[in-house]
Design a protein around this motif. Structure first.
Motif, PDB file in Angstrom:
ATOM      1  N   ASN A 170       0.659  -1.310  -0.291  1.00 41.88           N
ATOM      2  CA  ASN A 170       0.114   0.123   0.017  1.00 41.88           C
ATOM      3  C   ASN A 170       0.948   1.412   0.097  1.00 41.88           C
ATOM      4  O   ASN A 170       0.511   2.216  -0.648  1.00 41.88           O
ATOM      5  CB  ASN A 170      -0.991   0.170   1.195  1.00 41.88           C
ATOM      6  CG  ASN A 170      -2.198  -0.938   1.177  1.00 41.88           C
ATOM      7  OD1 ASN A 170      -2.405  -1.584   0.214  1.00 41.88           O
ATOM      8  ND2 ASN A 170      -2.488  -1.336   2.107  1.00 41.88           N
ATOM      9  N   SER A 171       2.161   1.288   0.773  1.00 44.90           N
ATOM     10  CA  SER A 171       2.743   2.314   0.712  1.00 44.90           C
ATOM     11  C   SER A 171       3.534   2.804  -0.528  1.00 44.90           C
ATOM     12  O   SER A 171       4.066   3.882  -0.717  1.00 44.90           O
ATOM     13  CB  SER A 171       3.871   2.198   2.039  1.00 44.90           C
ATOM     14  OG  SER A 171       4.751   1.283   1.754  1.00 44.90           O
ATOM     15  N   SER A 172       3.537   1.666  -1.532  1.00 44.07           N
ATOM     16  CA  SER A 172       4.371   1.987  -2.437  1.00 44.07           C
ATOM     17  C   SER A 172       3.355   2.886  -3.553  1.00 44.07           C
ATOM     18  O   SER A 172       3.822   3.336  -4.736  1.00 44.07           O
ATOM     19  CB  SER A 172       4.396   0.554  -3.416  1.00 44.07           C
ATOM     20  OG  SER A 172       3.256   0.240  -3.656  1.00 44.07           O
ATOM     21  N   GLY A 173       2.130   3.042  -3.242  1.00 38.66           N
ATOM     22  CA  GLY A 173       1.259   3.949  -4.015  1.00 38.66           C
ATOM     23  C   GLY A 173       0.461   3.086  -5.269  1.00 38.66           C
ATOM     24  O   GLY A 173      -0.443   3.705  -5.693  1.00 38.66           O
ATOM     25  N   LEU A 174       0.735   1.713  -5.126  1.00 37.51           N
ATOM     26  CA  LEU A 174       0.043   1.042  -6.065  1.00 37.51           C
ATOM     27  C   LEU A 174      -1.048   0.255  -5.387  1.00 37.51           C
ATOM     28  O   LEU A 174      -1.232   0.173  -4.302  1.00 37.51           O
ATOM     29  CB  LEU A 174       0.851  -0.167  -6.661  1.00 37.51           C
ATOM     30  CG  LEU A 174       2.081   0.386  -7.612  1.00 37.51           C
ATOM     31  CD1 LEU A 174       2.617  -0.931  -7.974  1.00 37.51           C
ATOM     32  CD2 LEU A 174       1.531   1.074  -8.814  1.00 37.51           C
ATOM     33  N   ASN A 175      -2.264  -0.017  -6.139  1.00 38.92           N
ATOM     34  CA  ASN A 175      -3.402  -0.436  -5.398  1.00 38.92           C
ATOM     35  C   ASN A 175      -3.500  -1.993  -5.721  1.00 38.92           C
ATOM     36  O   ASN A 175      -4.193  -2.309  -6.696  1.00 38.92           O
ATOM     37  CB  ASN A 175      -4.636   0.306  -6.192  1.00 38.92           C
ATOM     38  CG  ASN A 175      -5.960  -0.162  -5.451  1.00 38.92           C
ATOM     39  OD1 ASN A 175      -5.826  -0.755  -4.412  1.00 38.92           O
ATOM     40  ND2 ASN A 175      -6.922  -0.082  -6.273  1.00 38.92           N
ATOM     41  N   CYS A 176      -2.823  -2.763  -4.912  1.00 39.53           N
ATOM     42  CA  CYS A 176      -2.715  -4.146  -5.082  1.00 39.53           C
ATOM     43  C   CYS A 176      -3.276  -4.690  -3.827  1.00 39.53           C
ATOM     44  O   CYS A 176      -3.319  -4.366  -2.517  1.00 39.53           O
ATOM     45  CB  CYS A 176      -1.078  -4.548  -4.819  1.00 39.53           C
ATOM     46  SG  CYS A 176      -0.672  -4.010  -6.469  1.00 39.53           S
ATOM     47  N   ILE A 177      -3.991  -5.895  -4.035  1.00 40.96           N
ATOM     48  CA  ILE A 177      -4.365  -6.979  -2.876  1.00 40.96           C
ATOM     49  C   ILE A 177      -3.949  -8.130  -2.775  1.00 40.96           C
ATOM     50  O   ILE A 177      -3.370  -8.618  -3.856  1.00 40.96           O
ATOM     51  CB  ILE A 177      -5.876  -6.855  -2.990  1.00 40.96           C
ATOM     52  CG1 ILE A 177      -6.423  -7.541  -4.234  1.00 40.96           C
ATOM     53  CG2 ILE A 177      -6.511  -5.501  -2.683  1.00 40.96           C
ATOM     54  CD1 ILE A 177      -7.980  -7.694  -4.218  1.00 40.96           C
ATOM     55  N   ILE A 178      -3.753  -8.540  -1.741  1.00 47.31           N
ATOM     56  CA  ILE A 178      -3.051  -9.845  -1.527  1.00 47.31           C
ATOM     57  C   ILE A 178      -4.461 -10.820  -1.663  1.00 47.31           C
ATOM     58  O   ILE A 178      -5.010 -10.478  -0.749  1.00 47.31           O
ATOM     59  CB  ILE A 178      -2.279 -10.138  -0.179  1.00 47.31           C
ATOM     60  CG1 ILE A 178      -0.927  -9.185  -0.338  1.00 47.31           C
ATOM     61  CG2 ILE A 178      -1.822 -11.442   0.089  1.00 47.31           C
ATOM     62  CD1 ILE A 178      -0.197  -9.076   1.094  1.00 47.31           C
ATOM     63  N   THR A 179      -4.204 -11.697  -2.510  1.00 47.73           N
ATOM     64  CA  THR A 179      -5.336 -12.798  -2.922  1.00 47.73           C
ATOM     65  C   THR A 179      -4.913 -14.110  -2.217  1.00 47.73           C
ATOM     66  O   THR A 179      -5.857 -15.083  -1.961  1.00 47.73           O
ATOM     67  CB  THR A 179      -5.523 -13.058  -4.214  1.00 47.73           C
ATOM     68  OG1 THR A 179      -4.419 -13.549  -4.933  1.00 47.73           O
ATOM     69  CG2 THR A 179      -6.073 -11.448  -4.844  1.00 47.73           C
ATOM     70  N   LYS A 180      -3.619 -14.585  -1.903  1.00 47.05           N
ATOM     71  CA  LYS A 180      -3.064 -15.750  -1.411  1.00 47.05           C
ATOM     72  C   LYS A 180      -1.853 -15.387  -0.533  1.00 47.05           C
ATOM     73  O   LYS A 180      -1.074 -14.590  -1.020  1.00 47.05           O
ATOM     74  CB  LYS A 180      -2.834 -16.452  -2.437  1.00 47.05           C
ATOM     75  CG  LYS A 180      -2.117 -17.929  -2.078  1.00 47.05           C
ATOM     76  CD  LYS A 180      -2.018 -18.563  -3.117  1.00 47.05           C
ATOM     77  CE  LYS A 180      -1.332 -20.197  -2.767  1.00 47.05           C
ATOM     78  NZ  LYS A 180      -0.975 -21.092  -3.795  1.00 47.05           N
ATOM     79  N   PHE A 181      -1.728 -16.034   0.843  1.00 50.14           N
ATOM     80  CA  PHE A 181      -0.338 -16.089   1.424  1.00 50.14           C
ATOM     81  C   PHE A 181      -0.305 -17.185   2.133  1.00 50.14           C
ATOM     82  O   PHE A 181      -0.948 -17.597   3.188  1.00 50.14           O
ATOM     83  CB  PHE A 181      -0.612 -14.839   2.571  1.00 50.14           C
ATOM     84  CG  PHE A 181       0.704 -14.600   3.369  1.00 50.14           C
ATOM     85  CD1 PHE A 181       1.437 -13.536   2.764  1.00 50.14           C
ATOM     86  CD2 PHE A 181       0.872 -15.220   4.410  1.00 50.14           C
ATOM     87  CE1 PHE A 181       2.501 -13.209   3.523  1.00 50.14           C
ATOM     88  CE2 PHE A 181       1.987 -14.677   5.152  1.00 50.14           C
ATOM     89  CZ  PHE A 181       2.758 -13.872   4.670  1.00 50.14           C
ATOM     90  N   ASP A 182       0.480 -17.943   1.399  1.00 46.84           N
ATOM     91  CA  ASP A 182       0.831 -19.621   1.871  1.00 46.84           C
ATOM     92  C   ASP A 182       2.368 -19.741   2.206  1.00 46.84           C
ATOM     93  O   ASP A 182       3.195 -19.860   1.536  1.00 46.84           O
ATOM     94  CB  ASP A 182       0.530 -20.419   0.554  1.00 46.84           C
ATOM     95  CG  ASP A 182       0.392 -21.866   1.361  1.00 46.84           C
ATOM     96  OD1 ASP A 182       0.790 -22.145   2.300  1.00 46.84           O
ATOM     97  OD2 ASP A 182       0.419 -22.702   0.288  1.00 46.84           O
ATOM     98  N   ALA A 183       2.463 -19.618   3.645  1.00 47.76           N
ATOM     99  CA  ALA A 183       3.844 -19.628   4.272  1.00 47.76           C
ATOM    100  C   ALA A 183       3.781 -21.219   4.979  1.00 47.76           C
ATOM    101  O   ALA A 183       4.628 -21.118   5.752  1.00 47.76           O
ATOM    102  CB  ALA A 183       3.816 -18.491   5.197  1.00 47.76           C
ATOM    103  N   ALA A 184       3.250 -22.043   4.501  1.00 52.43           N
ATOM    104  CA  ALA A 184       3.266 -23.366   5.139  1.00 52.43           C
ATOM    105  C   ALA A 184       4.727 -24.163   4.715  1.00 52.43           C
ATOM    106  O   ALA A 184       4.605 -24.498   3.621  1.00 52.43           O
ATOM    107  CB  ALA A 184       1.951 -24.144   4.766  1.00 52.43           C
ATOM    108  N   GLY A 185       5.507 -24.075   5.755  1.00 48.76           N
ATOM    109  CA  GLY A 185       6.718 -24.793   5.608  1.00 48.76           C
ATOM    110  C   GLY A 185       7.467 -24.396   4.572  1.00 48.76           C
ATOM    111  O   GLY A 185       7.417 -23.328   3.882  1.00 48.76           O
ATOM    112  N   GLY A 186       8.839 -24.920   4.510  1.00 49.78           N
ATOM    113  CA  GLY A 186       9.797 -24.534   3.288  1.00 49.78           C
ATOM    114  C   GLY A 186      10.400 -23.210   3.793  1.00 49.78           C
ATOM    115  O   GLY A 186      10.207 -22.646   4.852  1.00 49.78           O
ATOM    116  N   SER A 187      11.205 -22.807   2.709  1.00 51.88           N
ATOM    117  CA  SER A 187      12.180 -21.507   2.961  1.00 51.88           C
ATOM    118  C   SER A 187      11.348 -20.403   2.299  1.00 51.88           C
ATOM    119  O   SER A 187      11.910 -19.152   2.174  1.00 51.88           O
ATOM    120  CB  SER A 187      13.466 -21.610   2.499  1.00 51.88           C
ATOM    121  OG  SER A 187      13.512 -21.978   1.465  1.00 51.88           O
ATOM    122  N   ALA A 188      10.385 -20.544   1.687  1.00 49.39           N
ATOM    123  CA  ALA A 188       9.356 -19.413   0.877  1.00 49.39           C
ATOM    124  C   ALA A 188       8.125 -19.317   1.148  1.00 49.39           C
ATOM    125  O   ALA A 188       7.474 -20.367   1.465  1.00 49.39           O
ATOM    126  CB  ALA A 188      10.022 -19.620  -0.739  1.00 49.39           C
TER     127      ALA A 188
END
Length: 69
Positions: free
Chosen positions: A13-31
C-alpha cells in the motif's frame, strides 16, 4: 518468517499501487507463495510470486511489485 501478511500489505500500500493480496501461503519450506492482484492496470494483472521467508516485508513487496509491473 520475517514478515506477516499484514506487514506485506502495508508495504504494498505504501508503494502507491493499488494491489491486494489474494493468497498468502507460508506453510513450511523457506519461501512464501504470495498471490497479488494489481488493481491499477487496465488488465488487472495478477500473479503468484514466491519470496524467501528471510526477506523483510519491504524486500518481499519490492519483488512482488516488480513481478506485476
Amino acid at each position: 518468517m520475517a514478515f506477516t501478511q499484514a506487514q506485506l500489505q502495508t508495504e504494498i500500500n505504501s508503494s502507491g499501487l493499488n494491489c491486494i493480496i489474494t493468497k498468502f501461503d507460508a506453510a513450511g519450506g523457506s519461501a512464501t507463495d504470495v498471490g497479488v492482484q494489481n488493481l491499477n492496470t487496465s488488465a488487472r494483472k495478477t500473479g503468484i510470486v514466491q519470496v524467501a521467508q528471510t526477506n523483510t516485508a519491504a524486500q518481499a513487496a519490492a519483488a512482488i511489485l516488480a513481478a506485476l509491473s
